[in-house]
Design a protein around this motif. Structure first.
Motif: not given
Ligand SMILES: O=c1[nH]cnc2c1ncn2[C@@H]1O[C@H](CO)[C@@H](O)[C@H]1O
Ligand SMILES: [Zn+2]
Length: 425
Positions: A132-136, A162-172
């Motif tokens: 939501x905050x647009x950070x990296x 958690x690794x799987x959850x974040x990888x799945x987001x596919x958020x650059x």
């Protein structure tokens, strides 16, 4: 109008008055840019009296700990963790962590940080706020098994989920790492499995190392070795990228290991001063060509996330400690927080270069403490307070002229206050 095409006109960029063009999420061109810009499609920012800097990179923090600001000051690390912080952390949930992370992101954006490397719990709450905050960010779940086999299994399972959850987001903008807390809280078996998992998923490891004399004594009593020697004895640093936070007390042998294994060091001078952990041998690490970066640590031990303070202190403290005023100059401490941080996290940012990620901040130079406007790069280290004017992350303008564009600041304060009362009651 798309935020993602943006032209900054007449700003100081790399020491020269010029323009900087952002296309999508990339710095497309730096120079004098007038021609062929479609003004309808491009957001133009007036850079007069402003300097553009690469967004800062905080390589060690526990972002939701903004809610712990001021709750347990003036204590040594073990007392602080065991008797204050860990009992409060037992009350955390994803909503509380979400509220603390919103506040942390807001604070970082306002002080020019665009990327942070985090270790904490309830990552679903952190991910939601970061998005939501647009950070990296690079996020890791903080694993602590306290040498208990059952707990170890649970922690590893949690980390992998958690690794799987974040990888799945596919958020650059959101990457993932593994976060075994430290050699004095994690068993050898856990650390060995973390190493395997880091290789399997090709992700970095983020760990606290050699923060206090006490913990080094604990590890030595248990293993007969100093922490870096102990981890090295079972190949923990081989074939993986490691960010080691603190590294305050190091033997020459350990410095050799850090150098040989290309371990990235996150220097957290303010946290180390506040918990009276000591002063890291940063000049020696720099001399050895080791990649030194900067972190704030969490707000329980800092008590803010303003990385400009870390830049200033890192340039000052080693001068005082070595009685040598030529040590850690302004270029070096600024690069700790930018270029070196990007290298540690394997990101193409931290410098203003064509083809690099458009993660930048603009600073208004019309401030009493930035005049005369002659030696600005010195001012940024020794006299700036950290209040930046405009922030662009991944090509998106998230703050302009001190105002957040897509979020309601008052609501973030309210949420954080409410979450804090849930934690202390
Ligand atoms: O300076 C520190 N040294 C050791 N642990 C810390 C420090 N700051 C925060 N934490 C703790 O690390 C865990 C995150 O996974 C949390 O328990 C947090 O309180
Ligand atoms: Zn920490």
């Amino acid at each position: 109008m798309s935020d993602r095409n943006c032209l900054i006109k007449n700003a100081i960029v790399n020491g020269k008055k010029q323009d900087l063009l952002i296309e999508n999420n990339i710095i497309k061109k730096i120079g004098n840019i007038d021609d062929a810009i479609d003004k309808e499609e491009t957001k133009v920012i007036d850079g007069n009296n402003k300097i553009v800097i690469p967004g800062l990179i905080n390589t060690h923090t526990h972002i939701p700990m903004t809610l712990f600001r001021g709750v347990a000051d003036d204590l040594p690390l073990m007392d602080w963790l065991n008797n204050y912080i860990w009992p409060m952390e037992a009350k955390l949930n994803a909503d509380i962590v979400y509220a603390g992370t919103l506040l942390g992101c807001l604070e970082m954006i306002k002080s020019g940080t665009t990327t942070f490397n985090d270790m904490y719990f309830f990552l679903d709450g952190i991910v939601k706020a970061v998005d939501e905050m647009g950070m990296r960010a690079v996020l890791s779940y903080g694993m602590i098994d306290l040498f208990d086999g059952e707990k170890r299994k649970k922690e590893l399972k949690n980390a992998e989920e958690n690794i799987k959850m974040i990888k799945k987001l596919n958020n650059e903008r959101i990457g993932v790492a593994l976060g075994p807390h430290a050699p004095y809280t994690c068993s050898k078996e856990l650390l060995m499995e973390v190493h395997e998992m880091a290789k399997k998923y090709n992700i970095p490891i983020h760990i606290h190392m050699n923060e206090t004399l006490d913990e080094i004594k604990m590890v030595k009593e248990k293993t007969g070795m100093r922490p870096f020697e102990y981890l090295n004895s079972f190949g923990f640093f081989d074939g993986v990228s490691v960010i080691a936070a603190h590294c305050v007390h190091l033997s020459d042998e350990e410095i050799k290991i850090i150098k040989e294994k290309k371990i990235n060091v996150s220097h957290n001078p303010i946290s180390n001063l506040k918990l009276a952990s000591g002063i890291a041998p940063i000049p020696k690490l720099v001399e050895n060509g080791i990649n030194v970066t900067l972190g704030t640590d969490g707000c329980g031990s800092n008590n803010n996330l303003n990385l400009f303070e870390e830049i200033k202190i890192s340039s000052l403290i080693h001068k005082g400690a070595t009685l040598n005023p030529t040590i850690i100059n302004t270029k070096q401490s600024f690069e700790f927080a930018t270029k070196n941080g990007a290298k540690a996290l394997d990101l193409k940012c931290g410098e203003l270069k064509e083809g690099y990620l458009a993660d930048i901040a603009l600073i208004d130079l019309n401030k009493p403490f930035l005049i005369p406007k002659e030696n600005i790069y010195s001012h940024l280290v020794y006299s700036f307070n950290g209040n930046v004017d405009t922030v662009i992350i991944d090509g998106n303008v998230v703050m302009e002229n001190g105002k957040m564009l897509n979020v309601n600041e008052e609501k973030i304060y309210e949420k954080a206050e409410k979450a804090y009362y849930k934690l202390i009651n």
